[in-house]
Design a protein around this motif. Structure first.
Motif, PDB file in Angstrom:
ATOM      1  N   ARG A  27       0.830  -1.191   0.000  1.00 49.50           N
ATOM      2  CA  ARG A  27       0.000   0.000   0.000  1.00 49.50           C
ATOM      3  C   ARG A  27       0.872   1.251   0.000  1.00 49.50           C
ATOM      4  NH1 ARG A  27      -3.157   0.943   5.507  1.00 49.50           N
ATOM      5  NH2 ARG A  27      -3.089   3.056   4.647  1.00 49.50           N
ATOM      6  N   ILE A  28       0.320   2.346  -0.484  1.00 52.59           N
ATOM      7  CA  ILE A  28       1.038   3.621  -0.507  1.00 52.59           C
ATOM      8  C   ILE A  28       0.932   4.263   0.867  1.00 52.59           C
ATOM      9  CG2 ILE A  28       1.167   5.912  -1.560  1.00 52.59           C
ATOM     10  CD1 ILE A  28      -0.170   4.692  -4.056  1.00 52.59           C
ATOM     11  N   GLU A  29       2.074   4.489   1.490  1.00 53.33           N
ATOM     12  CA  GLU A  29       2.102   5.084   2.818  1.00 53.33           C
ATOM     13  C   GLU A  29       2.394   6.586   2.778  1.00 53.33           C
ATOM     14  OE1 GLU A  29       1.254   3.823   5.571  1.00 53.33           O
ATOM     15  OE2 GLU A  29       1.285   1.658   5.258  1.00 53.33           O
ATOM     16  N   GLY A  30       3.147   7.042   1.805  1.00 55.39           N
ATOM     17  CA  GLY A  30       3.518   8.441   1.745  1.00 55.39           C
ATOM     18  C   GLY A  30       3.783   8.892   0.324  1.00 55.39           C
ATOM     19  N   VAL A  31       3.611  10.178   0.083  1.00 53.93           N
ATOM     20  CA  VAL A  31       3.813  10.758  -1.244  1.00 53.93           C
ATOM     21  C   VAL A  31       4.611  12.042  -1.089  1.00 53.93           C
ATOM     22  CG1 VAL A  31       2.700  11.628  -3.337  1.00 53.93           C
ATOM     23  CG2 VAL A  31       1.571   9.866  -1.964  1.00 53.93           C
ATOM     24  N   ARG A  32       5.643  12.192  -1.921  1.00 53.07           N
ATOM     25  CA  ARG A  32       6.450  13.410  -1.912  1.00 53.07           C
ATOM     26  C   ARG A  32       6.614  13.901  -3.335  1.00 53.07           C
ATOM     27  NH1 ARG A  32       7.335  15.873   2.831  1.00 53.07           N
ATOM     28  NH2 ARG A  32       9.358  16.629   2.122  1.00 53.07           N
ATOM     29  N   ARG A  33       6.383  15.196  -3.535  1.00 51.07           N
ATOM     30  CA  ARG A  33       6.652  15.793  -4.838  1.00 51.07           C
ATOM     31  C   ARG A  33       8.156  15.958  -5.003  1.00 51.07           C
ATOM     32  NH1 ARG A  33       2.738  19.237  -6.934  1.00 51.07           N
ATOM     33  NH2 ARG A  33       4.330  19.866  -8.432  1.00 51.07           N
ATOM     34  N   LEU A  34       8.665  15.600  -6.177  1.00 51.04           N
ATOM     35  CA  LEU A  34      10.083  15.740  -6.481  1.00 51.04           C
ATOM     36  C   LEU A  34      10.296  17.001  -7.296  1.00 51.04           C
ATOM     37  CD1 LEU A  34      10.883  12.034  -7.460  1.00 51.04           C
ATOM     38  CD2 LEU A  34      11.340  13.167  -5.279  1.00 51.04           C
ATOM     39  N   LEU A  35      11.284  17.790  -6.918  1.00 51.77           N
ATOM     40  CA  LEU A  35      11.599  19.018  -7.627  1.00 51.77           C
ATOM     41  C   LEU A  35      12.638  18.762  -8.712  1.00 51.77           C
ATOM     42  CD1 LEU A  35      11.934  21.480  -4.601  1.00 51.77           C
ATOM     43  CD2 LEU A  35       9.905  20.993  -5.979  1.00 51.77           C
ATOM     44  N   GLY A  36      12.732  19.689  -9.661  1.00 49.49           N
ATOM     45  CA  GLY A  36      13.784  19.629 -10.667  1.00 49.49           C
ATOM     46  C   GLY A  36      13.310  19.188 -12.033  1.00 49.49           C
ATOM     47  N   GLY A  37      12.038  18.800 -12.156  1.00 50.30           N
ATOM     48  CA  GLY A  37      11.518  18.416 -13.461  1.00 50.30           C
ATOM     49  C   GLY A  37      10.982  19.638 -14.206  1.00 50.30           C
ATOM     50  N   TRP A  38      10.869  19.538 -15.518  1.00 49.81           N
ATOM     51  CA  TRP A  38      10.324  20.647 -16.305  1.00 49.81           C
ATOM     52  C   TRP A  38       9.086  20.202 -17.080  1.00 49.81           C
ATOM     53  CZ3 TRP A  38       9.192  21.935 -21.349  1.00 49.81           C
ATOM     54  CH2 TRP A  38       8.944  23.300 -21.588  1.00 49.81           C
TER      55      TRP A  38
END
Length: 320
Positions: A27-38
């Motif tokens: 199951r998905i326990e946590g979500v984080r947005r990743l920086l640096g994409g365009w």
């Protein structure tokens, strides 16, 4: 890549789809947005399950232009990741893909998380550039049978599409550069190309003094074409990110790592300019994710000056 807050709004369907593609009991326990994409919205999904924890990466196209082209781009990337699973190129493994956004809020690709981080600071750049050259030479050595080859490369500019910087004091320089790409493309030995290989798409781990390449990401533009074009793209990015000497030195480092480039200086210049001129007039596009990663010194003025000086250096070295 850096990280920001959680998944944000507008992705409930995408989260449900990702959950359906996990192993039984996970199951998905946590979500984080990743920086640096365009081009994409990137998230790290932290997973728990009977076999322990792991993390995956979710790429979603949300900008209208990329949503329109997502079926081709994400299908290509999924196919390339499957192909690279049998090589020594450090690429992610494809878990699932919804290239048309039929199940997700936006077209998405779910893949394994690679170790390491994007490093774009000037400190340690000299060492990393050598590793970039070796990794790119390795990518070009990947052998692909004809049925599995990616599409032929597409140029990202043309003579009549080049926009010269408004404030340039050297219009003749730009005019000469544009004229040099007003020709038929040189003959080349086709290779497997990443097509968007630059420091923002390569992950490093290890100490700053002894880094190692831990992953190569963003395979949506993978193509079949001249090695010179991949080298040109990374060279331009290095000139903008670390200064003109870094961009000028990369081709030599690539050859020292076993890569092969066009024998003719004029042919090599064509590919170098074809890439560099696509950034005109201000080279702002690549700087957006770099600034997110801390390179706030890369102002429009700095980038425009570096691009012009880089074009000038190319003409001085190769335009004989």
């Amino acid at each position: 890549m850096g990280e920001a807050a959680d998944g944000g709004p507008g992705w409930a369907a995408t989260r449900a789809w990702a959950g359906e593609n996990l192993a039984p009991g996970e199951r998905i326990e946590g979500v984080r947005r990743l920086l640096g994409g365009w081009s994409s919205q990137m998230r790290r999904l932290d997973i728990s399950g009977p076999q322990g924890g792991r993390s995956l990466v979710l790429r979603s196209f949300v900008k209208p232009f990329f949503v329109r082209h997502a079926p081709g781009l994400l299908t290509r990337e999924a196919d390339v990741l499957r192909l690279l699973a049998g090589t020594d190129v450090p690429a992610a493994r494809c878990v699932a893909v919804d290239a048309r956004g039929e199940h997700c809020d936006h077209p998405s690709l779910l893949m394994t998380l690679l170790p390491g981080e994007v490093r774009v600071d000037d400190a340690g750049a000299e060492r990393r550039i050598g590793l970039l050259a070796g990794q790119l030479a390795g990518i070009h050595r990947v052998e692909v049978a004809a049925p599995a080859r990616p599409r032929d490369y597409e140029p990202w500019t043309a003579p009549d599409r080049v926009r010269v910087p408004d404030a340039t004091g050297r219009p003749l320089l730009w005019r000469r550069a544009v004229e040099l790409i007003r020709r038929e493309p040189p003959a080349y030995v086709p290779k497997f190309l990443h097509r968007d290989f630059h420091p923002g798409n390569v992950l490093f781990d290890g100490a700053a003094a002894e880094p190692r390449v831990s992953g190569v990401v963003d395979w949506v533009e993978t193509s079949w074409g001249p090695a010179d074009l991949d080298v040109a793209h990374c060279s331009t990015a290095l000139a903008l990110l670390h200064g003109v000497p870094a961009g000028m030195s990369f081709a030599g480092r690539y050859e020292a790592a076993g890569g092969r480039l066009a024998a003719s200086g004029a042919d090599h210049l064509y590919w170098r300019l074809l890439d560099a001129l696509a950034y005109a007039p201000d080279a702002e596009k690549p700087a957006v994710p770099w600034r997110e990663l801390g390179r706030t010194d890369l102002t429009p003025v700095v980038l425009t000056e570096r691009l012009e000086n880089y074009v000038e250096n190319l003409l001085e070295q190769f335009d004989c």
